[in-house]
Scaffold this active site. Structure first.
Site, PDB file in Angstrom:
ATOM      1  N   PRO A 282      61.214  42.679 -18.806  1.00 56.83           N
ATOM      2  CA  PRO A 282      61.065  42.888 -20.274  1.00 56.83           C
ATOM      3  C   PRO A 282      60.409  44.270 -20.773  1.00 56.83           C
ATOM      4  O   PRO A 282      59.406  44.676 -19.932  1.00 56.83           O
ATOM      5  CB  PRO A 282      59.923  41.723 -20.279  1.00 56.83           C
ATOM      6  CG  PRO A 282      59.542  41.620 -19.107  1.00 56.83           C
ATOM      7  CD  PRO A 282      60.337  41.862 -17.983  1.00 56.83           C
TER       8      PRO A 282
ATOM      9  N   CYS B 192      50.312  42.388 -19.391  1.00 58.60           N
ATOM     10  CA  CYS B 192      50.081  43.714 -20.278  1.00 58.60           C
ATOM     11  C   CYS B 192      49.053  44.142 -20.553  1.00 58.60           C
ATOM     12  O   CYS B 192      47.836  43.494 -20.395  1.00 58.60           O
ATOM     13  CB  CYS B 192      50.512  42.967 -21.724  1.00 58.60           C
ATOM     14  SG  CYS B 192      50.546  44.544 -23.086  1.00 58.60           S
TER      15      CYS B 192
HETATM   16  C1  LIG Z   1      57.734  51.034 -22.579  1.00 57.62           C
HETATM   17  C2  LIG Z   1      57.585  49.870 -21.706  1.00 57.62           C
HETATM   18  C3  LIG Z   1      57.268  48.484 -22.561  1.00 57.62           C
HETATM   19  C4  LIG Z   1      56.945  47.358 -21.583  1.00 57.62           C
HETATM   20  N1  LIG Z   1      56.918  46.168 -22.320  1.00 57.62           N
HETATM   21  C5  LIG Z   1      56.812  45.057 -21.315  1.00 57.62           C
HETATM   22  C6  LIG Z   1      56.977  43.888 -22.081  1.00 57.62           C
HETATM   23  O1  LIG Z   1      57.159  43.584 -23.197  1.00 57.62           O
HETATM   24  N2  LIG Z   1      56.560  42.649 -20.988  1.00 57.62           N
HETATM   25  C7  LIG Z   1      56.173  42.999 -19.705  1.00 57.62           C
HETATM   26  O2  LIG Z   1      56.002  42.033 -18.872  1.00 57.62           O
HETATM   27  N3  LIG Z   1      55.900  44.107 -19.192  1.00 57.62           N
HETATM   28  C8  LIG Z   1      56.346  45.265 -19.782  1.00 57.62           C
HETATM   29  N4  LIG Z   1      56.254  46.729 -19.571  1.00 57.62           N
HETATM   30  C9  LIG Z   1      56.099  46.658 -17.935  1.00 57.62           C
HETATM   31  C10 LIG Z   1      57.162  46.631 -17.300  1.00 57.62           C
HETATM   32  O3  LIG Z   1      58.063  45.354 -17.373  1.00 57.62           O
HETATM   33  C11 LIG Z   1      56.924  46.787 -15.831  1.00 57.62           C
HETATM   34  O4  LIG Z   1      56.195  46.051 -15.285  1.00 57.62           O
HETATM   35  C12 LIG Z   1      56.295  48.452 -15.401  1.00 57.62           C
HETATM   36  O5  LIG Z   1      57.087  49.413 -16.187  1.00 57.62           O
HETATM   37  C13 LIG Z   1      56.365  48.721 -14.031  1.00 57.62           C
HETATM   38  O6  LIG Z   1      57.795  48.756 -13.363  1.00 57.62           O
HETATM   39  P1  LIG Z   1      58.388  50.291 -13.460  1.00 57.62           P
HETATM   40  O7  LIG Z   1      57.420  51.051 -12.677  1.00 57.62           O
HETATM   41  O8  LIG Z   1      59.620  50.131 -12.605  1.00 57.62           O
HETATM   42  O9  LIG Z   1      58.703  50.937 -14.631  1.00 57.62           O
HETATM   43  C14 LIG Z   1      56.515  47.522 -20.342  1.00 57.62           C
HETATM   44  C15 LIG Z   1      56.494  48.839 -19.739  1.00 57.62           C
HETATM   45  C16 LIG Z   1      56.861  49.989 -20.302  1.00 57.62           C
HETATM   46  C17 LIG Z   1      56.954  51.412 -19.776  1.00 57.62           C
END
Ligand SMILES: Cc1cc2nc3c(=O)[nH]c(=O)nc-3n(C[C@H](O)[C@H](O)[C@H](O)COP(=O)(O)O)c2cc1C
Length: 314
Positions: A21, A105
């Site tokens: 998400p 979050c």
């Molecule tokens: C722009 C943005 C929006 C995000 N929105 C959500 C969200 O709505 N719900 C959620 O559980 N995590 C959200 N996250 C967290 C991501 O799902 C993920 O856990 C986090 O980016 C770590 O993974 P990565 O290092 O592969 O990016 C968001 C992250 C980013 C950067």
């Protein structure tokens, strides 16, 4: 990476690579694109349960799905078990097979409201939220972090509470709340959760390449991987993880993405909202700053697509 199916309490996914998400990004078009590259489970961005119950206007767009999503998953946030269950019983959520609860979050307006990652300090309430949501008869999954402060792990106890509540799958982001999205991922804490619970555990954080995914699975023993920013920059990473050779033509991907958005939104809305996504597609492209500047002034998708074609094809 080692592919396998994941059984989420009776629903089986085609593989173990999921799209996270992502607020502002994981809309129906991004989800469809990722599915076309091999993502087997995708999630809406987080939706407020209070917003759902009180008929907040923008939730309709957030809940929009297409038939590309064979298994439909919505992510919700809140902290009141009764309000959350009532939100999930609304007709607008009927189509969803899986309801994922946000326990990660880090943003102050969510955290200070006792929602998202703030719930990590209250496993008793988290358990109650899950058990109340289970009354809807839907599969209930959770997305959590390893902790609130780096060095103060709480993930195993929290995951146990979720399981006690009846959770059907846990995704764990291997960073504490204080790191937001930066810094290394703590594989050890994810591994501990995997060893603690019986439900499928999906590892998340910092996967941008096939090597990252292999390392994540090897070090954590998790059942699968959830891609977030790696997929926004390179949605075709799903194909690479499935072991498929991909020829990447970014201008064609951008066209496909925009065409999908135009199935629902008017041209100007797409042109304006797509700007942030285009920056991600152009990340690492030499000499793309002039193109980005131009696109930020454009108000229709035909101009954007023609500028993108000029950039990639000349
Ligand atoms: C722009 C943005 C929006 C995000 N929105 C959500 C969200 O709505 N719900 C959620 O559980 N995590 C959200 N996250 C967290 C991501 O799902 C993920 O856990 C986090 O980016 C770590 O993974 P990565 O290092 O592969 O990016 C968001 C992250 C980013 C950067």
């Amino acid at each position: 990476m080692k592919l396998k199916k994941i059984n989420v309490n009776g629903i089986t996914t085609d593989n173990n690579i999921f799209l996270a998400p992502l607020a502002g990004f994981s809309d129906f078009a991004m989800r469809s694109l990722c599915i076309s590259y091999g993502a087997s489970l995708t999630f809406t961005e987080m939706v407020s349960c209070k917003g759902l119950l009180y008929g907040n206007a923008n939730t309709e767009d957030l809940l929009y799905t297409t038939d590309d999503e064979k298994i439909k998953c919505v992510q919700i946030f809140g902290n009141n078990p009764d309000i959350m269950r009532r939100a999930c019983e609304l007709p607008s959520l009927e189509k969803f097979d899986i309801i994922d609860v946000n326990f990660g979050c880090p943003m102050p307006k969510i955290f200070n409201n006792g929602e998202g990652s703030a719930l990590l300090q209250n496993p008793f309430l988290a358990e109650k939220i899950i058990s109340e949501l289970k009354k809807t008869g839907k599969r209930i999954t959770a997305k959590m972090r390893i902790g609130i402060e780096t060095g103060k792990p709480l993930a195993t106890d929290f995951a146990k509470a979720l399981e006690q509540g009846g959770v059907d799958m846990i995704t764990i982001h291997g960073r504490a709340r204080d790191k937001i999205y930066a810094g290394p991922v703590n594989y050890g804490e994810i591994a501990k959760v995997k060893q603690t619970v019986f439900v499928p555990v999906i590892a998340n954080g910092g996967v941008f390449t096939v090597e990252d995914a292999d390392k994540m699975l090897e070090e954590t023993g998790a059942d699968g991987i959830m891609l977030a920013r790696g997929a926004l920059e390179r949605p075709w990473l799903f194909s690479e993880l499935c072991g498929k050779k991909v020829t990447v033509r970014k201008n064609e991907i951008i066209r496909k993405h925009i065409e999908k958005l135009l199935e629902k939104f008017d041209d100007r809305t797409v042109a304006v909202n797509f700007r942030k996504q285009i920056c991600l597609y152009l990340k690492g492209e030499p000499n793309s700053s002039i193109l980005k500047e131009k696109i930020f002034k454009m108000k229709n998708t035909a101009d954007i697509l023609s500028a993108v074609d000029d950039f990639f094809l000349s």
